[in-house]
Design an enzyme around this catalytic site. Sequence first.
Site, PDB file in Angstrom:
ATOM      1  N   PHE A  38       0.836  -1.191   0.000  1.00  0.00           N
ATOM      2  CA  PHE A  38       0.000   0.000   0.000  1.00  0.00           C
ATOM      3  C   PHE A  38       0.875   1.246   0.000  1.00  0.00           C
ATOM      4  O   PHE A  38       1.686   1.425   0.912  1.00  0.00           O
ATOM      5  CB  PHE A  38      -0.925   0.001   1.223  1.00  0.00           C
ATOM      6  CG  PHE A  38      -1.842  -1.180   1.267  1.00  0.00           C
ATOM      7  CD1 PHE A  38      -3.115  -1.105   0.735  1.00  0.00           C
ATOM      8  CD2 PHE A  38      -1.409  -2.382   1.820  1.00  0.00           C
ATOM      9  CE1 PHE A  38      -3.953  -2.211   0.754  1.00  0.00           C
ATOM     10  CE2 PHE A  38      -2.235  -3.497   1.846  1.00  0.00           C
ATOM     11  CZ  PHE A  38      -3.515  -3.408   1.308  1.00  0.00           C
ATOM     12  N   LYS A  39       0.710   2.067  -1.001  1.00  0.00           N
ATOM     13  CA  LYS A  39       1.406   3.352  -1.055  1.00  0.00           C
ATOM     14  C   LYS A  39       0.407   4.421  -0.627  1.00  0.00           C
ATOM     15  O   LYS A  39      -0.537   4.726  -1.350  1.00  0.00           O
ATOM     16  CB  LYS A  39       1.929   3.626  -2.471  1.00  0.00           C
ATOM     17  CG  LYS A  39       2.685   4.946  -2.629  1.00  0.00           C
ATOM     18  CD  LYS A  39       3.032   5.166  -4.093  1.00  0.00           C
ATOM     19  CE  LYS A  39       3.741   6.489  -4.307  1.00  0.00           C
ATOM     20  NZ  LYS A  39       3.962   6.763  -5.755  1.00  0.00           N
TER      21      LYS A  39
END
Length: 306
Positions: free
Chosen positions: A167-168
């Site tokens: 997850f960015k």
Amino acid sequence: MPAPIYRGVFPVAPTIFDDAGRLDLEGQKRAIDFMIDAGSNGICILANFSEQFVLSDAERDAVQRAVLEHVAGRVPVIVTTTHFSSRVCAERSRAAQDAGAAMVMIMPPYHGATIRVGERGIYEFYRQVSDAIDIPIMIQDAPVAGTPLSASFLAKLAGDIEHVSYFKIETAQAASKLRELIELGGDSIVGPWDGEEAITLMADLDAGATGAMTAGGYPDGIRRIVDAYFAGETEKAAGLYQQWLPLINYENRQCGLAACKTLMKEGGVIRSDAVRHPLAPMHPAAREGLLTVARRLDPLVLRWGH
């Protein structure tokens, strides 16, 4: 064998054009070589800071093929495969995997300012992409999509969908969201990552981020910060961050995606720092301001090609 876990600094590679706006694949390879020499743990291509939105499908394929063949396994490569269509995104992701990508990065489906998909549709979107591939998916949670993704929903995606595991996070109060995501998702959150040119890097590391996806101009500077932090030298990391923050801030607030190319051209990495129309060239005053700040730090990018 267990799947590798990706950590560290994975900057976004710019897409290199000549002054006429055509792809410059030889310049692209030089940019990649510089980024590897500067200490990138991996590289992301075809992202928003790569101007993916100005490329034709054929040009995307050309860049993907040229980069993955040139990298030849030296570092893992993340390919952005974002598309509104579940089918097209799945096809792009499968093609990236077949070409040698280590991971794909995908924004939730959106179009323009108003066309959005609800949580049920987003869930099915990522499930269909996951079913098409065997490599990790990184969800890019960024304001440009205009799609709220709660930490609880992201944790559900990670828990339910096999390949959703990175997850960015680039939304407001990113550190708080990363902390909540890690708490809710547990072991299913393999890679909680920082983004947005490292403007919130220290807070995100404190919240548990294990990766940083920045722009590609100075991976050597970001590596020094991240390496010190992961070695437990948090005060050293904080001091290094204070040194590099003026450049991070200038890129993030004044120059945007053009900054990386400007630095690369100044250092002889690439011949042209052109961005594709209708994006405007960087104003000369902004360019000089960026370079003035960068020269104080002596990043490798300003020396690599000379």
